[in-house]
Write an enzyme that holds these catalytic residues in place. Structure first.
Site, PDB file in Angstrom:
ATOM      1  N   ILE A  96       0.833  -1.192   0.000  1.00 50.78           N
ATOM      2  CA  ILE A  96       0.000   0.000   0.000  1.00 50.78           C
ATOM      3  C   ILE A  96       0.870   1.245   0.000  1.00 50.78           C
ATOM      4  O   ILE A  96       1.803   1.357   0.784  1.00 50.78           O
ATOM      5  CB  ILE A  96      -0.900   0.002   1.260  1.00 50.78           C
ATOM      6  CG1 ILE A  96      -1.739  -1.273   1.293  1.00 50.78           C
ATOM      7  CG2 ILE A  96      -1.793   1.243   1.291  1.00 50.78           C
ATOM      8  CD1 ILE A  96      -2.216  -1.639   2.676  1.00 50.78           C
ATOM      9  N   CYS A  97       0.541   2.158  -0.885  1.00 46.07           N
ATOM     10  CA  CYS A  97       1.233   3.437  -0.937  1.00 46.07           C
ATOM     11  C   CYS A  97       0.435   4.425  -0.092  1.00 46.07           C
ATOM     12  O   CYS A  97      -0.570   4.963  -0.540  1.00 46.07           O
ATOM     13  CB  CYS A  97       1.321   3.907  -2.392  1.00 46.07           C
ATOM     14  SG  CYS A  97       2.273   5.400  -2.572  1.00 46.07           S
ATOM     15  N   LEU A  98       0.869   4.591   1.152  1.00 44.69           N
ATOM     16  CA  LEU A  98       0.147   5.451   2.092  1.00 44.69           C
ATOM     17  C   LEU A  98       1.173   6.179   2.941  1.00 44.69           C
ATOM     18  O   LEU A  98       2.068   5.549   3.513  1.00 44.69           O
ATOM     19  CB  LEU A  98      -0.770   4.589   2.974  1.00 44.69           C
ATOM     20  CG  LEU A  98      -1.602   5.310   4.038  1.00 44.69           C
ATOM     21  CD1 LEU A  98      -2.574   6.291   3.416  1.00 44.69           C
ATOM     22  CD2 LEU A  98      -2.357   4.296   4.884  1.00 44.69           C
TER      23      LEU A  98
END
Length: 161
Positions: A96-98
């Site tokens: 996840i790109c968070l």
């Protein structure tokens, strides 16, 4: 059975904190998320995020794993979706790109905060930081088709184990 003191040491700061996170998650679970350590391993968690109501994600049940290190809570866990996802900020491998899982991490975040942030990311993606460029483009240019693809993922989430 031989128990290695080092491997099963429940008193490291990371493990103490994870026990506290788990207790809090059980006593006061945020809506639409759940999580618990895997058998005998407080450092590896299974979690489920339910798609928020009245969104294309509504009705979906999405499985994730959270892998913690002894540096937690000073370093974020490695979080990835096990369920298939179609989302601008989720890579093909489920990672996840968070921001809070990368450069915006802070030790004040606990497991509940991480999962809640991921849940809100589902409906509120950041197409400017795409992990899945097809999903990001579709989200920006063809919302109807994007929502249709999301519905497919939601339906798959019911049958996948």
């Amino acid at each position: 059975m031989i128990i290695q003191c080092e491997g099963n040491n429940m008193s490291t700061p990371a493990r103490k904190r994870l026990m506290r996170d788990f207790k809090r998650l059980q006593q006061d679970p945020p809506a639409g998320i759940s999580g618990a350590p895997q058998d005998n391993n407080i450092m590896l968690w299974n979690a489920v995020i339910f798609g928020p109501d009245d969104t294309p994600w509504d009705g979906g049940t999405f499985k994730l794993t959270l892998q913690f290190s002894e540096d937690y809570p000073n370093k974020p866990p490695t979080v990835r979706f096990v369920s298939r996802m179609f989302h601008p900020n989720i890579y093909a491998d489920g990672s996840i790109c968070l921001d809070i899982l990368q450069n915006q991490w802070s030790p004040i975040y606990d497991v509940a905060a991480i999962l809640t942030s991921i849940q809100s990311l589902l409906c509120d993606p950041n197409p400017n930081s795409p992990a899945n460029s097809e999903a990001a483009r579709m989200f920006s240019e063809n919302k109807r088709e994007y929502n249709r693809r999301v519905r497919e993922i939601v339906e798959q989430s019911w049958t996948a184990d």
